[in-house]
Design a protein around this motif. Sequence first.
Motif, PDB file in Angstrom:
ATOM      1  N   VAL A 106      81.529  13.911  -0.773  1.00 25.23           N
ATOM      2  CA  VAL A 106      81.581  14.416   0.591  1.00 25.23           C
ATOM      3  C   VAL A 106      82.222  13.305   1.421  1.00 25.23           C
ATOM      4  CG1 VAL A 106      80.278  15.295   2.559  1.00 25.23           C
ATOM      5  CG2 VAL A 106      79.530  15.840   0.230  1.00 25.23           C
ATOM      6  N   VAL A 107      83.389  13.624   1.975  1.00 26.92           N
ATOM      7  CA  VAL A 107      84.129  12.660   2.778  1.00 26.92           C
ATOM      8  C   VAL A 107      83.838  12.973   4.241  1.00 26.92           C
ATOM      9  CG1 VAL A 107      86.397  11.682   3.293  1.00 26.92           C
ATOM     10  CG2 VAL A 107      85.910  12.551   0.984  1.00 26.92           C
ATOM     11  N   VAL A 108      83.261  12.010   4.950  1.00 27.77           N
ATOM     12  CA  VAL A 108      82.783  12.215   6.313  1.00 27.77           C
ATOM     13  C   VAL A 108      83.429  11.190   7.239  1.00 27.77           C
ATOM     14  CG1 VAL A 108      80.726  12.246   7.783  1.00 27.77           C
ATOM     15  CG2 VAL A 108      80.552  12.992   5.411  1.00 27.77           C
ATOM     16  N   LYS A 109      83.866  11.654   8.404  1.00 32.13           N
ATOM     17  CA  LYS A 109      84.367  10.737   9.436  1.00 32.13           C
ATOM     18  C   LYS A 109      83.317  10.678  10.547  1.00 32.13           C
ATOM     19  CE  LYS A 109      88.723  10.733  10.879  1.00 32.13           C
ATOM     20  NZ  LYS A 109      89.940  11.133  11.632  1.00 32.13           N
ATOM     21  N   ILE A 149      85.505   6.350   7.962  1.00 30.99           N
ATOM     22  CA  ILE A 149      85.408   7.366   6.915  1.00 30.99           C
ATOM     23  C   ILE A 149      84.497   6.860   5.807  1.00 30.99           C
ATOM     24  CG2 ILE A 149      86.699   8.631   5.159  1.00 30.99           C
ATOM     25  CD1 ILE A 149      89.038   8.709   7.125  1.00 30.99           C
ATOM     26  N   HIS A 150      83.566   7.719   5.398  1.00 31.91           N
ATOM     27  CA  HIS A 150      82.600   7.407   4.340  1.00 31.91           C
ATOM     28  C   HIS A 150      82.793   8.388   3.195  1.00 31.91           C
ATOM     29  CE1 HIS A 150      80.355   4.927   7.246  1.00 31.91           C
ATOM     30  NE2 HIS A 150      80.665   5.896   8.101  1.00 31.91           N
ATOM     31  N   GLU A 151      82.661   7.916   1.970  1.00 27.52           N
ATOM     32  CA  GLU A 151      82.699   8.763   0.777  1.00 27.52           C
ATOM     33  C   GLU A 151      81.314   8.739   0.147  1.00 27.52           C
ATOM     34  OE1 GLU A 151      85.776   7.218  -1.741  1.00 27.52           O
ATOM     35  OE2 GLU A 151      87.372   7.754  -0.333  1.00 27.52           O
ATOM     36  N   ILE A 152      80.671   9.891   0.118  1.00 18.20           N
ATOM     37  CA  ILE A 152      79.321   9.994  -0.433  1.00 18.20           C
ATOM     38  C   ILE A 152      79.417  10.731  -1.766  1.00 18.20           C
ATOM     39  CG2 ILE A 152      76.964  10.782  -0.032  1.00 18.20           C
ATOM     40  CD1 ILE A 152      77.803  10.875   3.022  1.00 18.20           C
ATOM     41  N   HIS A 153      79.120  10.022  -2.844  1.00 18.99           N
ATOM     42  CA  HIS A 153      79.208  10.577  -4.195  1.00 18.99           C
ATOM     43  C   HIS A 153      77.848  11.136  -4.597  1.00 18.99           C
ATOM     44  CE1 HIS A 153      83.117   8.566  -5.300  1.00 18.99           C
ATOM     45  NE2 HIS A 153      82.786   7.940  -4.188  1.00 18.99           N
ATOM     46  N   VAL A 192      85.016  17.303  -1.926  1.00 17.03           N
ATOM     47  CA  VAL A 192      86.040  17.055  -2.934  1.00 17.03           C
ATOM     48  C   VAL A 192      85.417  17.164  -4.319  1.00 17.03           C
ATOM     49  CG1 VAL A 192      87.684  15.349  -3.818  1.00 17.03           C
ATOM     50  CG2 VAL A 192      87.200  15.447  -1.370  1.00 17.03           C
ATOM     51  N   ASN A 193      86.137  17.820  -5.219  1.00 19.32           N
ATOM     52  CA  ASN A 193      85.736  17.851  -6.625  1.00 19.32           C
ATOM     53  C   ASN A 193      86.675  16.909  -7.383  1.00 19.32           C
ATOM     54  OD1 ASN A 193      85.295  18.303  -9.319  1.00 19.32           O
ATOM     55  ND2 ASN A 193      85.334  20.516  -9.187  1.00 19.32           N
ATOM     56  N   SER A 195      76.055  14.141  -7.707  1.00 14.40           N
ATOM     57  CA  SER A 195      76.327  15.000  -8.860  1.00 14.40           C
ATOM     58  C   SER A 195      75.047  15.699  -9.288  1.00 14.40           C
ATOM     59  CB  SER A 195      76.871  14.168 -10.026  1.00 14.40           C
ATOM     60  OG  SER A 195      75.845  13.338 -10.545  1.00 14.40           O
ATOM     61  N   GLN A 196      75.206  16.588 -10.254  1.00  8.29           N
ATOM     62  CA  GLN A 196      74.028  17.271 -10.797  1.00  8.29           C
ATOM     63  C   GLN A 196      73.094  16.280 -11.484  1.00  8.29           C
ATOM     64  OE1 GLN A 196      75.986  20.011 -13.474  1.00  8.29           O
ATOM     65  NE2 GLN A 196      75.646  18.676 -15.225  1.00  8.29           N
ATOM     66  N   ASP A 197      73.635  15.184 -12.010  1.00  3.89           N
ATOM     67  CA  ASP A 197      72.816  14.191 -12.699  1.00  3.89           C
ATOM     68  C   ASP A 197      72.200  13.172 -11.746  1.00  3.89           C
ATOM     69  OD1 ASP A 197      73.418  15.346 -15.193  1.00  3.89           O
ATOM     70  OD2 ASP A 197      75.277  14.180 -15.318  1.00  3.89           O
ATOM     71  N   SER A 198      72.760  13.045 -10.567  1.00  2.76           N
ATOM     72  CA  SER A 198      72.272  12.110  -9.555  1.00  2.76           C
ATOM     73  C   SER A 198      72.253  12.827  -8.201  1.00  2.76           C
ATOM     74  CB  SER A 198      73.178  10.883  -9.514  1.00  2.76           C
ATOM     75  OG  SER A 198      72.722   9.964  -8.567  1.00  2.76           O
ATOM     76  N   PRO A 199      71.397  13.846  -8.083  1.00  2.00           N
ATOM     77  CA  PRO A 199      71.438  14.701  -6.884  1.00  2.00           C
ATOM     78  C   PRO A 199      70.909  13.994  -5.637  1.00  2.00           C
ATOM     79  CG  PRO A 199      69.622  15.336  -8.300  1.00  2.00           C
ATOM     80  CD  PRO A 199      70.385  14.275  -9.032  1.00  2.00           C
ATOM     81  N   GLU A 200      71.472  14.427  -4.516  1.00  2.21           N
ATOM     82  CA  GLU A 200      71.082  13.884  -3.222  1.00  2.21           C
ATOM     83  C   GLU A 200      71.388  14.943  -2.176  1.00  2.21           C
ATOM     84  OE1 GLU A 200      72.566  10.214  -0.355  1.00  2.21           O
ATOM     85  OE2 GLU A 200      73.113  10.212  -2.460  1.00  2.21           O
ATOM     86  N   LEU A 201      70.522  15.129  -1.217  1.00  2.00           N
ATOM     87  CA  LEU A 201      70.762  16.055  -0.120  1.00  2.00           C
ATOM     88  C   LEU A 201      71.556  15.313   0.954  1.00  2.00           C
ATOM     89  CD1 LEU A 201      70.164  18.929   0.957  1.00  2.00           C
ATOM     90  CD2 LEU A 201      68.168  17.948   2.100  1.00  2.00           C
ATOM     91  N   ILE A 202      72.744  15.817   1.271  1.00  2.58           N
ATOM     92  CA  ILE A 202      73.644  15.149   2.210  1.00  2.58           C
ATOM     93  C   ILE A 202      73.706  15.970   3.492  1.00  2.58           C
ATOM     94  CG2 ILE A 202      76.015  14.404   2.615  1.00  2.58           C
ATOM     95  CD1 ILE A 202      76.227  14.164  -0.487  1.00  2.58           C
ATOM     96  N   GLU A 203      73.395  15.340   4.605  1.00  3.84           N
ATOM     97  CA  GLU A 203      73.428  16.006   5.911  1.00  3.84           C
ATOM     98  C   GLU A 203      74.726  15.672   6.627  1.00  3.84           C
ATOM     99  OE1 GLU A 203      71.249  15.764  10.267  1.00  3.84           O
ATOM    100  OE2 GLU A 203      70.152  15.063   8.519  1.00  3.84           O
ATOM    101  N   VAL A 204      75.390  16.712   7.148  1.00  5.89           N
ATOM    102  CA  VAL A 204      76.550  16.526   8.013  1.00  5.89           C
ATOM    103  C   VAL A 204      76.221  17.227   9.335  1.00  5.89           C
ATOM    104  CG1 VAL A 204      79.007  16.929   8.363  1.00  5.89           C
ATOM    105  CG2 VAL A 204      78.149  16.378   6.068  1.00  5.89           C
ATOM    106  N   SER A 205      76.028  16.431  10.365  1.00  6.45           N
ATOM    107  CA  SER A 205      75.625  16.958  11.665  1.00  6.45           C
ATOM    108  C   SER A 205      76.763  17.705  12.344  1.00  6.45           C
ATOM    109  CB  SER A 205      75.182  15.812  12.583  1.00  6.45           C
ATOM    110  OG  SER A 205      74.049  15.172  12.054  1.00  6.45           O
ATOM    111  N   ASN A 206      76.387  18.581  13.271  1.00  3.31           N
ATOM    112  CA  ASN A 206      77.403  19.315  14.029  1.00  3.31           C
ATOM    113  C   ASN A 206      78.304  18.327  14.766  1.00  3.31           C
ATOM    114  OD1 ASN A 206      75.411  18.553  15.856  1.00  3.31           O
ATOM    115  ND2 ASN A 206      75.568  20.393  17.061  1.00  3.31           N
TER     116      ASN A 206
END
Length: 132
Positions: A57-60, A66-70, A90-91, A72-83
């Motif tokens: 998840v690429v977030v500005k 700009i931040h890149e948050i990696h 990206v896959n 996966s199914q093996d290392s799951p994490e709930l990622i919040e993107v605010s309004n």
Amino acid sequence: DLHVNGKLTVIWRNWDKIINNPEMIYVNSVKSHEIKGPHLHKNRTSYFYCIRGEIIVVVKDRDGTIHEIHTSQDSPELIEVSNGIPAAIVNPMKETTAEVLVLADIAWRPDDNEMENVEFLKYDWEKFTRDN
């Protein structure tokens, strides 16, 4: 019995107060080496959870960093993107379609004009589509 028959992963519980009462939940698929976005939601906060494959998840943020948050199914994490915060999913995988569980605090409506496409100038999106 110490036998492990799988795992349970909690995405959301109403008493955790992590998410403000999701009004829409859906699965978003992203094909191999594809990018969804970047765009922002004017009113909606979204939460992403990778259930198959791997995503970035690429977030500005508000100051333009700009931040890149990696995740996966093996290392799951709930990622919040605010309004109001632009982001893209990206896959980076070569042959697997990624699947992302998305929870949103405001449901999408066909006439809400709530999404805005944006550009991340000088950001190297091609690095995700090149075979490494």
